[in-house]
Design a protein around this motif. Structure first.
Motif, PDB file in Angstrom:
ATOM      1  N   ALA A  47     -57.724 -17.355  43.736  1.00  0.00           N
ATOM      2  CA  ALA A  47     -58.284 -18.069  44.860  1.00  0.00           C
ATOM      3  C   ALA A  47     -58.419 -17.065  46.173  1.00  0.00           C
ATOM      4  CB  ALA A  47     -57.523 -19.255  45.191  1.00  0.00           C
ATOM      5  N   ALA A  48     -57.357 -16.348  46.354  1.00  0.00           N
ATOM      6  CA  ALA A  48     -57.372 -15.393  47.696  1.00  0.00           C
ATOM      7  C   ALA A  48     -58.287 -14.144  47.271  1.00  0.00           C
ATOM      8  CB  ALA A  48     -55.878 -14.870  47.470  1.00  0.00           C
ATOM      9  N   ILE A  49     -58.490 -13.626  45.872  1.00  0.00           N
ATOM     10  CA  ILE A  49     -59.457 -12.503  45.741  1.00  0.00           C
ATOM     11  C   ILE A  49     -60.715 -13.142  45.822  1.00  0.00           C
ATOM     12  CG2 ILE A  49     -60.125 -11.366  43.680  1.00  0.00           C
ATOM     13  CD1 ILE A  49     -57.373 -11.342  42.505  1.00  0.00           C
ATOM     14  N   SER A  50     -61.128 -14.326  45.355  1.00  0.00           N
ATOM     15  CA  SER A  50     -62.358 -15.013  45.598  1.00  0.00           C
ATOM     16  C   SER A  50     -62.721 -15.113  46.810  1.00  0.00           C
ATOM     17  CB  SER A  50     -62.420 -16.066  44.546  1.00  0.00           C
ATOM     18  OG  SER A  50     -62.079 -16.108  43.285  1.00  0.00           O
ATOM     19  N   ALA A  51     -61.872 -15.607  47.871  1.00  0.00           N
ATOM     20  CA  ALA A  51     -62.195 -15.949  49.090  1.00  0.00           C
ATOM     21  C   ALA A  51     -62.054 -14.883  49.957  1.00  0.00           C
ATOM     22  CB  ALA A  51     -61.000 -16.949  49.806  1.00  0.00           C
ATOM     23  N   GLY A  52     -61.453 -13.849  49.558  1.00  0.00           N
ATOM     24  CA  GLY A  52     -61.458 -12.482  50.590  1.00  0.00           C
ATOM     25  C   GLY A  52     -63.034 -11.949  50.400  1.00  0.00           C
TER      26      GLY A  52
ATOM     27  N   THR B 188     -54.664 -16.897  32.525  1.00  0.00           N
ATOM     28  CA  THR B 188     -53.671 -16.803  33.384  1.00  0.00           C
ATOM     29  C   THR B 188     -53.898 -16.853  34.921  1.00  0.00           C
ATOM     30  OG1 THR B 188     -52.665 -15.521  31.526  1.00  0.00           O
ATOM     31  CG2 THR B 188     -51.619 -15.518  33.892  1.00  0.00           C
ATOM     32  N   LEU B 189     -55.027 -16.201  35.280  1.00  0.00           N
ATOM     33  CA  LEU B 189     -55.331 -16.453  36.491  1.00  0.00           C
ATOM     34  C   LEU B 189     -55.827 -17.478  37.159  1.00  0.00           C
ATOM     35  CD1 LEU B 189     -57.221 -12.807  36.958  1.00  0.00           C
ATOM     36  CD2 LEU B 189     -55.217 -13.505  38.129  1.00  0.00           C
ATOM     37  N   MET B 190     -56.318 -18.377  36.209  1.00  0.00           N
ATOM     38  CA  MET B 190     -56.791 -19.892  36.505  1.00  0.00           C
ATOM     39  C   MET B 190     -55.612 -20.884  36.562  1.00  0.00           C
ATOM     40  SD  MET B 190     -60.413 -20.228  34.861  1.00  0.00           S
ATOM     41  CE  MET B 190     -60.117 -19.919  33.151  1.00  0.00           C
ATOM     42  N   ALA B 191     -54.595 -20.361  35.934  1.00  0.00           N
ATOM     43  CA  ALA B 191     -53.451 -21.592  35.975  1.00  0.00           C
ATOM     44  C   ALA B 191     -52.317 -20.839  36.624  1.00  0.00           C
ATOM     45  CB  ALA B 191     -53.231 -21.588  34.435  1.00  0.00           C
ATOM     46  N   GLN B 192     -51.426 -19.982  36.041  1.00  0.00           N
ATOM     47  CA  GLN B 192     -50.157 -19.828  37.006  1.00  0.00           C
ATOM     48  C   GLN B 192     -50.603 -18.835  38.232  1.00  0.00           C
ATOM     49  OE1 GLN B 192     -50.713 -19.539  33.550  1.00  0.00           O
ATOM     50  NE2 GLN B 192     -48.975 -18.820  32.390  1.00  0.00           N
ATOM     51  N   LEU B 193     -51.447 -18.126  38.197  1.00  0.00           N
ATOM     52  CA  LEU B 193     -52.018 -17.227  39.134  1.00  0.00           C
ATOM     53  C   LEU B 193     -53.155 -17.678  40.050  1.00  0.00           C
ATOM     54  CD1 LEU B 193     -51.235 -13.772  37.688  1.00  0.00           C
ATOM     55  CD2 LEU B 193     -49.651 -15.084  38.926  1.00  0.00           C
TER      56      LEU B 193
ATOM     57  N   PHE C 288     -55.809 -11.415  49.406  1.00  0.00           N
ATOM     58  CA  PHE C 288     -56.997 -11.864  50.284  1.00  0.00           C
ATOM     59  C   PHE C 288     -57.237 -10.712  51.300  1.00  0.00           C
ATOM     60  CE2 PHE C 288     -57.973 -14.181  54.324  1.00  0.00           C
ATOM     61  CZ  PHE C 288     -59.204 -14.877  53.993  1.00  0.00           C
ATOM     62  N   TRP C 289     -56.553 -10.204  51.822  1.00  0.00           N
ATOM     63  CA  TRP C 289     -56.762  -9.309  53.027  1.00  0.00           C
ATOM     64  C   TRP C 289     -57.241  -8.082  52.439  1.00  0.00           C
ATOM     65  CZ3 TRP C 289     -57.609  -9.897  57.892  1.00  0.00           C
ATOM     66  CH2 TRP C 289     -57.382 -11.105  58.632  1.00  0.00           C
TER      67      TRP C 289
ATOM     68  N   TRP D  41     -52.778 -21.488  53.968  1.00  0.00           N
ATOM     69  CA  TRP D  41     -53.020 -21.556  52.534  1.00  0.00           C
ATOM     70  C   TRP D  41     -52.292 -20.588  51.701  1.00  0.00           C
ATOM     71  CZ3 TRP D  41     -57.364 -23.052  55.259  1.00  0.00           C
ATOM     72  CH2 TRP D  41     -57.643 -24.636  55.372  1.00  0.00           C
ATOM     73  N   LEU D  42     -51.947 -19.372  52.305  1.00  0.00           N
ATOM     74  CA  LEU D  42     -51.645 -18.027  51.381  1.00  0.00           C
ATOM     75  C   LEU D  42     -50.170 -17.658  51.702  1.00  0.00           C
ATOM     76  CD1 LEU D  42     -54.858 -16.005  51.822  1.00  0.00           C
ATOM     77  CD2 LEU D  42     -54.052 -17.509  49.817  1.00  0.00           C
TER      78      LEU D  42
END
Length: 469
Positions: A408-413, A398-403, A369-370, A467-468
């Motif tokens: 979400a952190a990449i998208s929000a950041g 994989t990113l939409m499920a296990q990761l 995220f950061w 959240w993180l």
């Protein structure tokens, strides 16, 4: 812009086959290749303060000079062929689609005039920001910003303090509001093209978005109410006369705006084997159709919009010209910086990439995220998103499920922290230019960062804790 055009022609003319890969090995680059990029950022930050008249008249030349400061040494060291390939790739694959879309949204939104003299009370201003936050995820942060910034400034044109209204507009409408769908912000659209489900982000970062937007709206209402109660805040007479009713003029642009959204979506859903290779850059048919369609929409808007609407909106090309010229330099000088990031742990920025991974090899969502956010504050947030998307594995399933927490952190950041600086997201600079064109004294580059550092960064810290971690 002439310097960029003649340079492109000269490099292309000196490149015989151009059968070279546009990908640049960032691991082989030294950090000093990023100096022109740092130079253009410092120019944007300092020259408006130190030499405002020079900057106002010559910012395009300054951007071109920094572009040449990268490209000419690059051509000497790596050859004119490699320089030509990278120049053409930056132009065709990144800059032109970016500018064409911005121009279409700028023109279409500038052709919609919201009639009626709104009075900029804290309640009304907060309501406009809230509406803009909702619209941003459906018509893009640029579309929502260009639609609402003019009536918001006009509603507050009789107030002494207006800069804070525009600053919070950038926070909320130009950035945070675009976090819920791929239509909202370019990084999410790139994720959509990579295979992320259209509604994945709204399902996974809606609480964070609601917290950030809601808190910012509450803070804005308190701050705006304090200014509103100050003696001498509301000046009379109102420079905008009251009219006989509220409504819209230039309604045809709403249909054209829907066409813009449709063209952008079409380029994402439409998979075509037809592609053209231009100087080592692949240009797909869907992208060509989108860009040609956007040019047609722009011309139709200019043709169909009544002249009175543009006059009432004080529509002019200066803000778009500023963004186009500055981002030409940014897109060119950013080439080695993105390449160094793509090199991962083997590149000069290996420490940054290594920092997002825990000792056991699993990704650290808080660090993603950061890292994504801080780089998106100064780099183009779309390629930054892709860098960390690939660093986390690059497999959308994989990113939409296990990761999911990592994605979400990449998208929000990428989306949220684009508000940290004027150059973090394209609408930021456009909104600033429009506001200054209408007499609003906006904070300087570093002055704006004081606002974002005092308000946004603590909120990002709270979001990390909730959240993180």
């Amino acid at each position: 812009m002439k310097a960029f055009r003649w340079l492109a022609l000269a490099v292309l003319g000196a490149t015989p086959a151009l059968a070279l890969a546009a990908d640049l090995d960032g691991a082989s680059l030294a950090l000093w290749w990023g100096a022109p990029f740092a130079g253009i950022l410092l120019s944007i930050a300092l020259l408006p303060l130190l030499a405002p008249i020079f900057w106002h008249h010559h910012y395009g030349k300054v951007a071109a000079a920094w572009g040449l400061a990268f490209l000419l040494p690059f051509a000497v060291v790596f050859g004119t062929g490699a320089a030509g390939v990278n120049l053409v790739h930056a132009l065709l694959a990144e800059y032109l689609p970016f500018v064409i879309l911005l121009t279409a949204l700028f023109t279409v939104a500038g052709g919609i005039y919201i009639r009626g003299n709104l009075h900029g009370s804290p309640g009304l201003n907060t309501a406009i920001l809230a509406i803009g936050a909702v619209l941003a995820s459906f018509m893009g942060t640029t579309g929502a910003s260009m639609l609402l910034i003019r009536p918001l400034i006009r509603a507050n044109d009789n107030r002494a303090h207006k800069a804070h209204v525009v600053v919070f507009f950038i926070f909320i409408v130009s950035n945070a509001g675009g976090s819920l769908t791929p239509l909202g912000d370019p990084p999410l659209f790139l994720g959509f093209l990579k295979g992320v489900d259209f509604f994945w982000t709204v399902r996974h970062i809606f609480p964070e978005t609601l917290f950030l937007v809601g808190t910012l709206l509450a803070l804005f209402y308190v701050l705006d109410s304090w200014f509103f109660r100050k003696a001498g805040e509301v000046q009379r007479p109102d420079p905008t006369p009251d009219t006989c009713g509220f409504g819209f003029e230039g309604q045809v642009n709403f249909a054209l705006l829907a066409v813009v959204v449709g063209l952008v979506l079409l380029s994402g859903f439409w998979k075509s084997p037809v592609a053209f290779h231009i100087a080592g850059t692949e240009v797909g048919l869907p992208g060509i159709v989108r860009d040609v369609g956007l040019v047609v929409v722009t011309l139709l808007s200019l043709w169909l919009t009544p002249k009175a609407v543009h006059e009432n909106n004080q529509f002019g090309w200066a803000p778009m010209q500023e963004v186009a010229k500055l981002f030409a330099g940014i897109f060119l000088t950013i080439i080695p910086v993105i390449a160094m990031l793509k090199a991962g742990t083997n590149g000069p920025f290996g420490a940054i990439v290594h920092a997002v991974t825990r000792p056991d090899g699993s990704p650290d969502p808080a660090m993603y995220f950061w890292a994504t956010g801080l780089l998106s504050s100064f780099l183009d947030n779309a390629p930054t998103y892709l860098v960390f998307f690939n660093t986390a594995g690059g497999d959308p399933a994989t990113l939409m499920a296990q990761l999911a927490p990592t994605l979400a952190a990449i998208s929000a950041g990428a989306v949220f922290m684009g508000a940290n600086t004027y150059i973090g997201n394209a609408p930021n600079l456009m909104v600033k230019a429009i506001a200054e064109d209408r007499g609003v004294k906006m904070p300087s580059f570093f002055g704006y960062m004081l606002w974002s550092g005092a308000i946004l960064v603590p909120l990002f810290g709270v979001m990390t804790w909730i959240w993180l971690l």
